[in-house]
Design a protein around this motif. Structure first.
Motif, PDB file in Angstrom:
ATOM      1  N   LYS A 214       2.528   3.981  11.351  1.00  0.00           N
ATOM      2  CA  LYS A 214       3.959   3.706  11.470  1.00  0.00           C
ATOM      3  C   LYS A 214       4.746   4.402  10.370  1.00  0.00           C
ATOM      4  N   ALA A 215       4.173   4.442   9.172  1.00  0.00           N
ATOM      5  CA  ALA A 215       4.853   5.090   8.053  1.00  0.00           C
ATOM      6  C   ALA A 215       5.013   6.584   8.299  1.00  0.00           C
ATOM      7  N   ARG A 216       3.969   7.214   8.777  1.00  0.00           N
ATOM      8  CA  ARG A 216       4.026   8.659   9.003  1.00  0.00           C
ATOM      9  C   ARG A 216       4.889   9.010  10.207  1.00  0.00           C
TER      10      ARG A 216
ATOM     11  N   VAL B 187       6.323   5.782   0.695  1.00  0.00           N
ATOM     12  CA  VAL B 187       6.778   4.464   1.147  1.00  0.00           C
ATOM     13  C   VAL B 187       5.675   3.456   0.850  1.00  0.00           C
ATOM     14  N   VAL B 188       6.071   2.169   0.778  1.00  0.00           N
ATOM     15  CA  VAL B 188       5.102   1.126   0.417  1.00  0.00           C
ATOM     16  C   VAL B 188       5.190  -0.024   1.428  1.00  0.00           C
ATOM     17  N   PRO B 189       4.524   0.099   2.586  1.00  0.00           N
ATOM     18  CA  PRO B 189       4.460  -1.026   3.525  1.00  0.00           C
ATOM     19  C   PRO B 189       3.567  -2.130   2.962  1.00  0.00           C
ATOM     20  N   VAL B 190       3.752  -3.343   3.483  1.00  0.00           N
ATOM     21  CA  VAL B 190       3.088  -4.519   2.932  1.00  0.00           C
ATOM     22  C   VAL B 190       2.161  -5.145   3.966  1.00  0.00           C
ATOM     23  N   ILE B 191       0.929  -5.418   3.547  1.00  0.00           N
ATOM     24  CA  ILE B 191      -0.016  -6.186   4.363  1.00  0.00           C
ATOM     25  C   ILE B 191       0.094  -7.646   3.933  1.00  0.00           C
TER      26      ILE B 191
ATOM     27  N   LEU C  54      -4.300  -1.800   8.308  1.00  0.00           N
ATOM     28  CA  LEU C  54      -4.020  -0.686   7.403  1.00  0.00           C
ATOM     29  C   LEU C  54      -3.805   0.604   8.180  1.00  0.00           C
ATOM     30  N   GLY C  55      -4.646   0.824   9.196  1.00  0.00           N
ATOM     31  CA  GLY C  55      -4.471   2.012  10.032  1.00  0.00           C
ATOM     32  C   GLY C  55      -3.153   1.999  10.782  1.00  0.00           C
ATOM     33  N   GLU C  56      -2.749   0.819  11.253  1.00  0.00           N
ATOM     34  CA  GLU C  56      -1.509   0.707  12.026  1.00  0.00           C
ATOM     35  C   GLU C  56      -0.273   0.958  11.161  1.00  0.00           C
ATOM     36  N   ILE C  57      -0.224   0.356   9.966  1.00  0.00           N
ATOM     37  CA  ILE C  57       0.976   0.533   9.141  1.00  0.00           C
ATOM     38  C   ILE C  57       1.054   1.950   8.572  1.00  0.00           C
TER      39      ILE C  57
ATOM     40  N   ILE D 155       0.856  -1.191   0.000  1.00  0.00           N
ATOM     41  CA  ILE D 155       0.000   0.000   0.000  1.00  0.00           C
ATOM     42  C   ILE D 155       0.890   1.239   0.000  1.00  0.00           C
ATOM     43  N   ALA D 156       0.806   2.040  -1.055  1.00  0.00           N
ATOM     44  CA  ALA D 156       1.600   3.266  -1.125  1.00  0.00           C
ATOM     45  C   ALA D 156       1.067   4.284  -0.126  1.00  0.00           C
ATOM     46  N   VAL D 157       1.947   4.778   0.734  1.00  0.00           N
ATOM     47  CA  VAL D 157       1.562   5.731   1.778  1.00  0.00           C
ATOM     48  C   VAL D 157       2.347   7.019   1.585  1.00  0.00           C
ATOM     49  N   ASP D 158       1.646   8.132   1.522  1.00  0.00           N
ATOM     50  CA  ASP D 158       2.274   9.435   1.370  1.00  0.00           C
ATOM     51  C   ASP D 158       2.689   9.958   2.746  1.00  0.00           C
ATOM     52  N   THR D 159       3.965  10.267   2.897  1.00  0.00           N
ATOM     53  CA  THR D 159       4.459  10.824   4.160  1.00  0.00           C
ATOM     54  C   THR D 159       5.143  12.152   3.876  1.00  0.00           C
TER      55      THR D 159
END
Length: 447
Positions: free
Chosen positions: A349-351, A324-328, A343-346, A315-319
Motif C-alpha cells: 500500500k505504501a509503494r 513513510v511509516v505505516p503502523v502495525i 507487513l507485506g500488505e502495508i 515500520i519505515a518503508v522506502d518508496t
C-alpha cells in the motif's frame, strides 16, 4: 568636561574572571544610579554591574567577552552634578523657572529648578538635589534609559530565555513598562511548540538563533537540474528537522547473534503463501522488550510520561516518493504468519500510494531496517511523539568466540536512538542487550 569617575565591578562573591555577555549602555548615554551598565554571566548566575551614581557614560572600558572580577573598571562616568545639562541625550536643558511655568516634559520636570529662586550663593544643581520638584507619578519608560539596546528584562529572565533559545527582541512584556517576565518566555515557547504562529528568530532559525541558510547560485559552477521535492519529502522533511532539533537524541549500538533465528526462518519458507522476513521476528522481539521496559513504550505529555498499554509498531518503508511509516496495530496479539502477511500488505500500500492517514497514526515504537541495502550502523531519527526507534543494518558472518574457539555466526547490527529526557544510557543498554538475547534465542518469546 568635569573629572570622570570610575564605575567598578562591586562585590560578586567568590566569582572571578566572569565574562561580559551584554553591553547595556553606550558612550554618551545618561544613566541613573543602580542602572545596569553591563551584564556578567558566571557558572552560577547572571548579574548586572550597576552605575554607582547618576551621570553620563563617557567611555566604556570593556567589550563583550572580556572577563571581569571584583574591582575591575567597567566605565568612566561624568557625575550628573558636574555634567552640562545639554550633554545628556534623553534630558533637555532645564527651562528658566517662572511663576507661570507648568513644569515642561516629564523628564525636564524632574530636573527643573524650583519655582522659588534659590539664594545666589547656592548652586542650581544643589538646589535640585535638596528640593527637587515633585511631579505626578508616571510610568517607568525603559526606552528613555536604554533606547534600542536590549529588551527590558531581568538578568534571570534573560538567562532563562537563552537556555531555551528564545530571542527576547521578539517578545512583548506583560509586566509594568513592558518588562518581560519568565511567564512571557514560557508562553512564547508554548506557542512555538504548538505551531501557534510565533515569529521566528531574527536569524531565521525558528527560535534557535541560527544564521540564515546560504544562498548560492549553483549554475555558476556548472550545469544543474532543479527538481521539486515530493509532497512526502516535504512533510517528512519538516517532521524530521523538528524531531532532530527538539529531541536530545542518543544512539546505543549493539549486535545480535541471529544464526539460529535465520535457520528457523529459512525452514519456514516452505510455506510459500506468506514470506516471513527477518523484520517479522524483529517486531515480535521489540514487543517483548517493550513489555519488559515500558518506558520505551511511552510518550512525553508536558511534565507527564504517558505509558501505553497497547503495542502498535511503526515500520519505515522506502518508496519512490520518500519515507513513510505505516503502523502495525496490536503486534503483541498476532503470530509470525499474521504479522508477515500484514507487513507485506502495508508495504504494498505504501509503494502504491494507497496509505491513509489512519494507517500512519498511533505508533508506539518504530523500526527502520536497512538490512536489504547495507551498512554497519546509523542514527535513526525518533518519530515524535515516540521516545525511541530501532535501526537495523545488514547482517554479516563474523567470527565469535564461544569459549573454546572462534565460530562463524550471523550477526545483526542494531542502532537504538532514544530520547534522553525519558531514557538514560543504562536503560538503553539493557533494552538492546535484552533484544539481542531474544533474537538469539526465540524460545524467550514464549516466556
Amino acid at each position: 568636561m568635569a573629572e570622570l569617575k570610575e564605575a567598578r565591578v562591586p562585590d560578586i562573591g567568590d566569582d572571578k574572571d566572569v565574562p561580559v555577555i551584554e553591553l547595556l549602555v553606550q558612550p554618551g548615554d545618561t544613566v541613573k544610579k543602580d542602572q545596569g551598565l553591563v551584564t556578567l554571566e558566571s557558572d552560577k548566575a547572571t548579574m548586572e554591574v550597576p552605575a554607582p551614581f547618576d551621570g553620563i557614560v563617557r567611555e566604556l572600558k570593556v567589550k563583550i567577552g572580556d572577563e571581569l572580577s571584583e574591582g575591575s573598571v567597567v566605565a568612566l562616568i561624568e557625575p550628573a552634578a558636574a555634567a552640562p545639562a545639554g550633554d545628556a541625550k534623553p534630558v533637555a536643558p532645564p527651562p528658566q523657572p517662572s511663576p507661570a511655568s507648568g513644569g515642561g516634559s516629564e523628564v525636564a520636570a524632574k530636573a527643573a529648578i524650583p519655582a522659588t529662586p534659590a539664594p545666589a550663593t547656592a548652586a542650581p544643581t544643589a538646589a535640585v538635589v535638596e528640593t527637587p520638584t515633585r511631579s505626578p507619578p508616571v510610568a517607568f519608560d525603559a526606552d528613555a534609559l536604554m533606547p534600542g539596546k536590549v529588551p527590558h528584562a531581568s538578568p534571570a529572565v534573560r538567562l532563562f530565555a537563552r537556555e531555551l533559545g528564545v530571542d527576547l527582541a521578539q517578545l512583548s512584556g506583560s509586566a509594568r513598562a513592558g518588562r518581560i517576565t519568565k511567564e512571557d518566555v514560557q508562553a512564547f515557547v508554548k506557542a512555538a511548540l504548538a505551531g501557534g504562529g510565533a515569529p521566528r528568530a531574527s536569524g531565521g532559525g525558528g527560535g534557535l538563533d541560527l544564521i540564515p541558510w546560504p544562498k548560492v547560485d549553483f549554475a555558476k559552477f556548472g550545469a544543474i537540474e532543479s527538481k521539486p521535492l515530493s509532497r512526502i519529502q516535504k512533510l517528512s522533511g519538516a517532521n524530521l528537522a523538528r524531531n532532530w532539533a527538539m529531541i536530545p537524541h542518543v544512539t546505543q549500538h549493539d549486535d545480535a547473534d541471529i544464526t539460529e533465528m535465520e535457520a528457523f526462518r529459512k525452514k519456514g519458507e516452505e510455506n510459500k503463501d506468506t514470506k516471513v522476513t527477518p523484520l517479522v521476528f524483529l517486531i515480535k522481539a521489540v514487543v517483548a522488550a517493550l513489555k519488559k521496559y515500558p518506558n520505551f513504550n511511552a510518550s512525553l505529555d508536558g511534565d507527564n510520561l504517558v505509558l501505553k498499554q497497547y503495542f502498535h509498531i511503526g515500520i519505515a518503508v522506502d518508496t519512490p516518493d520518500g519515507l513513510v511509516v505505516p503502523v502495525i496495530r496490536d503486534a503483541d496479539r498476532k503470530g509470525l504468519l499474521e504479522l508477515a502477511k500484514e507487513l507485506g500488505e502495508i508495504s504494498a500500500k505504501a509503494r502504491d500510494k494507497k496509505l491513509s492517514s489512519a494507517d500512519m497514526q498511533g505508533g508506539c515504537f518504530s523500526i527502520s531496517s536497512l538490512g536489504g541495502i547495507g551498512g554497519t550502523g546509523f542514527t535513526p531519527i525518533i518519530n515524535a511523539p515516540e521516545v525511541a526507534i530501532l535501526g537495523v543494518s545488514r547482517s554479516a558472518m563474523k567470527p565469535v568466540w564461544n569459549g573454546k574457539e572462534f565460530a562463524p555466526r550471523l550477526v545483526l547490527p542494531m542502532s537504538l536512538s532514544y530520547d534522553h529526557r525519558v531514557i538514560d544510557g543504562a536503560a538503553a543498554a539493557r533494552f538492546t542487550a535484552y533484544l539481542a538475547q531474544v533474537l538469539g534465542d526465540l524460545r524467550r518469546l514464549l516466556l
